[in-house]
Enzyme design. Structure first.
Site, short mmCIF file in Angstrom:
data_model
loop_
_atom_site.label_atom_id
_atom_site.label_comp_id
_atom_site.label_asym_id
_atom_site.label_seq_id
_atom_site.Cartn_x
_atom_site.Cartn_y
_atom_site.Cartn_z
N GLU A 268 -3.16 -13.84 42.57
CA GLU A 268 -4.18 -13.29 42.04
C GLU A 268 -4.63 -13.82 40.71
O GLU A 268 -5.79 -13.43 40.24
CB GLU A 268 -4.13 -11.67 41.70
N GLY A 285 -3.69 -10.83 38.18
CA GLY A 285 -5.33 -10.89 38.22
C GLY A 285 -5.61 -11.52 37.00
O GLY A 285 -5.38 -11.16 35.89
N ALA A 311 -1.59 -9.28 34.28
CA ALA A 311 -2.90 -9.70 34.42
C ALA A 311 -3.50 -10.11 33.32
O ALA A 311 -3.50 -9.93 32.16
CB ALA A 311 -3.95 -8.32 34.70
N ASP A 326 3.75 -9.78 29.70
CA ASP A 326 2.86 -8.68 29.64
C ASP A 326 1.19 -8.98 29.74
O ASP A 326 0.90 -10.44 29.42
CB ASP A 326 2.86 -7.93 28.43
N GLY A 327 0.32 -8.20 30.21
CA GLY A 327 -1.10 -8.37 30.54
C GLY A 327 -1.59 -9.00 29.25
O GLY A 327 -1.36 -8.36 28.28
N ARG A 374 6.66 -9.42 25.12
CA ARG A 374 5.61 -8.47 24.93
C ARG A 374 4.98 -8.73 23.42
O ARG A 374 5.52 -9.65 22.61
CB ARG A 374 6.72 -7.24 24.79
N GLN A 375 4.32 -7.52 22.95
CA GLN A 375 3.67 -7.81 21.84
C GLN A 375 3.68 -6.61 21.15
O GLN A 375 3.22 -5.56 21.59
CB GLN A 375 2.26 -8.41 21.93
#
Length: 398
Positions: A268, A285, A311, A326-327, A374-375
């Site tokens: 995506e 996405g 995403a 992570d998005g 991650r943040q």
């Protein structure tokens, strides 16, 4: 060429061809193609369509093709990296005479080169052909590309998984391929459209242009596996490689040439040129995997198995198996990440013999397994933890 009656006589003919033609060598790749020629520049090839390509295989057929060319007065130069030769009905008839022992077996998946020669011979005899419309093409060494026909042959090899992604020389492809307007799968010279714009528009014959590019779309040339889905034809460029089970969704997805998947993957986001994604992974996405021209200093990126790119994330380093970004995060080679002591111990369990420290550049983690980027929402600090979940795709979708 005389009619060959038996398989033994065919094998003897092949040996004779290889021993009698000076400097003979087996081609790396070859095939017969139909060429779309320019509308204004009639001798200019715009596209080459191959019903069958051969990559490091079927050398007997190659020898027959080379012998048939010689009988037409065309000598192939084996010292050149590629050869493109026009063919006609006489060439095809000579080939069919040599292939006679196997003619009755040439159906289904057997003897595809004979099927091509037979079908084309019947077509030319029934409908005729234009000069240069059909060609036989050989690649003798994996060097920078010179012709449209050889470029398409290599792109077919990639998209049909005859070769691995990033394993062949594609230098020269952009110089060899003309930039054309594509209309319903057919290439049209831009010079032609400019030259006849007035007449075409006034007569309501100006074509509907789908896009303008050097490369066609994947589905214009490739039939995907039954369990492979491409929901928008514009999302996969010819020369991409999609393993069976891959799904390419519409929207922000894209798979460039010399890039793709090695197993079932949900796409995506964007898989840039030279990027490879492993089985069971999910490119979320709007996620983007950087290509060699977009921030990786020429170092291609591979993504391992069962990895999730969230995403709108950006992946600028190679990743191993079972990783997560992570998005919204952009993991670029130079960013600093923090790893606490407990996470270091867990990461080293799945990455033995790797030395980790509390503060590292992302590039120093390239290719490792089980990373979860991650943040910290309060401090903005980038952190890495041991991924605690496997990324598994829904089997019903693939």
């Amino acid at each position: 060429m005389e009619i060959i009656q038996t398989a033994d006589a065919f094998r003897a003919l092949i040996e004779n061809i290889k021993s009698s033609i000076n400097g003979y060598k087996d081609p790396l790749a070859f095939g017969i193609c139909r060429a779309d020629m320019g509308q204004l520049n009639l001798g200019k090839t715009l596209q080459a369509t191959y019903p069958v390509i051969n990559w490091n295989e079927n050398f007997g057929s190659a020898a027959i093709f080379i012998r048939a060319l010689a009988e037409q007065g065309v000598d192939v130069d084996f010292n050149e990296s590629e050869a493109v030769c026009n063919i006609n009905a006489a060439f095809l008839k000579n080939c069919l005479n040599a292939f006679t022992p196997y003619a009755d077996e040439a159906y289904g998946d057997a003897h595809k080169n004979i099927q091509v020669v037979s079908a084309l011979y019947n077509q030319i005899m029934n409908s005729g052909s234009l000069e240069g419309q059909f060609k036989v093409v050989f690649i003798f060494s994996d060097e920078p590309l010179k012709s449209v026909e050889a470029t398409y042959l290599k792109l077919y090899a990639l998209s049909q998984a005859k070769v691995e992604i990033r394993s062949i020389n594609l230098n020269g492809a952009f110089g060899a391929l003309p930039n054309v307007a594509w209309s319903n799968g057919q290439p049209i010279e831009l010079d032609y459209l400019r030259e006849f714009e007035i007449e075409l528009k006034l007569s309501n014959e100006y074509p509907h242009i789908d896009f303008v590019d050097k490369f066609p779309r994947f589905l214009q040339h490739i039939i995907p596996a039954d369990n492979t889905r491409i929901l928008d034809t514009s999302k996969v460029r010819f020369g991409a490689q999609l393993a069976a089970g891959t799904t390419v969704m519409p929207g922000a997805s894209y798979v460039n040439f010399n890039a793709g998947t090695t197993g079932p993957v949900m796409v995506e986001g964007r898989i840039s040129s030279s990027a490879i994604v492993g089985a069971g992974s999910d490119v979320g996405g709007g996620a983007s995997i950087l290509g060699v021209l977009s921030g990786t200093d020429g170092n291609p990126i591979s993504i391992g198995k069962n990895t999730l790119l969230g995403a709108n994330s950006t992946c600028g380093i190679p990743l191993g198996d079972g990783c997560i970004i992570d998005g919204g995060l952009a993991i670029l080679a130079g960013i600093k990440v923090h790893i606490n002591d407990e996470e270091i111990a867990e990461l080293q369990d799945v990455n033995p013999n790797v030395k980790l420290s509390n503060i590292m550049k992302a590039s120093e983690l390239a290719g490792l397994n089980g990373l979860h980027f991650r943040q910290n929402s309060q401090t903005g600090q980038y952190i890495v933890q041991r991924s605690t979940r496997e990324v598994k795709l829904n089997a019903d979708l693939h």
